[in-house]
Scaffold this motif. Structure first.
Motif, mmCIF file in Angstrom:
data_model
loop_
_atom_site.group_PDB
_atom_site.id
_atom_site.type_symbol
_atom_site.label_atom_id
_atom_site.label_comp_id
_atom_site.label_asym_id
_atom_site.label_seq_id
_atom_site.Cartn_x
_atom_site.Cartn_y
_atom_site.Cartn_z
ATOM 1 N N THR A 30 -39.803 62.065 120.145
ATOM 2 C CA THR A 30 -39.819 60.956 119.194
ATOM 3 C C THR A 30 -38.590 60.079 119.376
ATOM 4 N N LEU A 31 -37.421 60.707 119.491
ATOM 5 C CA LEU A 31 -36.193 59.940 119.666
ATOM 6 C C LEU A 31 -36.178 59.214 121.009
ATOM 7 N N GLN A 32 -36.741 59.830 122.035
ATOM 8 C CA GLN A 32 -36.844 59.158 123.333
ATOM 9 C C GLN A 32 -37.731 57.918 123.225
ATOM 10 N N ASP A 33 -38.806 58.021 122.458
ATOM 11 C CA ASP A 33 -39.661 56.851 122.233
ATOM 12 C C ASP A 33 -38.906 55.751 121.489
ATOM 13 N N TYR A 34 -38.167 56.124 120.450
ATOM 14 C CA TYR A 34 -37.385 55.145 119.698
ATOM 15 C C TYR A 34 -36.371 54.449 120.602
ATOM 16 N N ALA A 35 -35.786 55.196 121.525
ATOM 17 C CA ALA A 35 -34.745 54.647 122.402
ATOM 18 C C ALA A 35 -35.269 53.523 123.289
ATOM 19 N N ARG A 36 -36.571 53.457 123.462
ATOM 20 C CA ARG A 36 -37.163 52.419 124.302
ATOM 21 C C ARG A 36 -37.080 51.033 123.653
ATOM 22 N N TYR A 37 -37.052 50.989 122.316
ATOM 23 C CA TYR A 37 -37.065 49.688 121.658
ATOM 24 C C TYR A 37 -35.981 49.492 120.598
ATOM 25 N N MET A 38 -35.205 50.506 120.290
ATOM 26 C CA MET A 38 -34.135 50.365 119.305
ATOM 27 C C MET A 38 -32.807 50.117 120.005
ATOM 28 N N SER A 39 -31.940 49.430 119.309
ATOM 29 C CA SER A 39 -30.575 49.288 119.804
ATOM 30 C C SER A 39 -29.872 50.645 119.621
ATOM 31 N N VAL A 40 -28.722 50.789 120.272
ATOM 32 C CA VAL A 40 -27.982 52.052 120.153
ATOM 33 C C VAL A 40 -27.590 52.329 118.698
ATOM 34 N N PRO A 41 -27.028 51.361 117.970
ATOM 35 C CA PRO A 41 -26.699 51.642 116.563
ATOM 36 C C PRO A 41 -27.928 52.010 115.727
ATOM 37 N N VAL A 74 -21.158 54.574 114.213
ATOM 38 C CA VAL A 74 -22.189 53.529 114.252
ATOM 39 C C VAL A 74 -21.527 52.163 114.411
ATOM 40 N N GLU A 75 -20.444 51.943 113.691
ATOM 41 C CA GLU A 75 -19.728 50.668 113.809
ATOM 42 C C GLU A 75 -19.194 50.462 115.222
ATOM 43 N N LYS A 76 -18.671 51.520 115.836
ATOM 44 C CA LYS A 76 -18.180 51.427 117.218
ATOM 45 C C LYS A 76 -19.333 51.089 118.166
ATOM 46 N N ALA A 77 -20.480 51.686 117.923
ATOM 47 C CA ALA A 77 -21.656 51.384 118.750
ATOM 48 C C ALA A 77 -22.057 49.913 118.595
ATOM 49 N N MET A 78 -21.950 49.403 117.376
ATOM 50 C CA MET A 78 -22.277 47.990 117.147
ATOM 51 C C MET A 78 -21.274 47.086 117.879
ATOM 52 N N ASP A 79 -19.994 47.448 117.811
ATOM 53 C CA ASP A 79 -18.972 46.670 118.515
ATOM 54 C C ASP A 79 -19.201 46.698 120.024
ATOM 55 N N PHE A 80 -19.531 47.870 120.533
ATOM 56 C CA PHE A 80 -19.775 48.007 121.958
ATOM 57 C C PHE A 80 -20.976 47.157 122.394
ATOM 58 N N GLU A 81 -22.001 47.164 121.576
ATOM 59 C CA GLU A 81 -23.195 46.393 121.906
ATOM 60 C C GLU A 81 -22.916 44.890 121.919
#
Length: 84
Positions: A30-41, A74-81
């Protein structure tokens, strides 16, 4: 990493263990499927939600700090993105 997956898929043992492995693999797929269309955060948030991560760590000693660190991740992931 492939070895672990193959070991889990090929494992045969007690029914309770088999059930837990199947639940884990279902969650992983399920998480692998989500990773196809979700941003990292978004994916991190979804992992937190699906696995009750925030609630679990909030209930431990130093829970407020732990929760703040998880939210900071999560905030760091948003900054990285934003930089990508």
């Amino acid at each position: 990493c492939e070895y672990m997956y193959e070991a889990l898929v090929g494992y045969e043992g007690p029914a309770l263990v088999m059930k837990k492995i199947e639940e884990f693999l279902d969650t992983l797929r399920t998480l692998q499927d989500y990773a196809r269309y979700m941003s990292v955060p978004e994916l991190i948030d979804e992992i937190y939600l699906e696995l009750n991560i925030l609630e679990y760590f909030a209930g431990l000693k130093g829970g407020l700090t732990r929760r703040a660190n998880l939210n900071g991740f999560v905030e760091k992931a948003m900054d990285f993105e934003k930089m990508s």
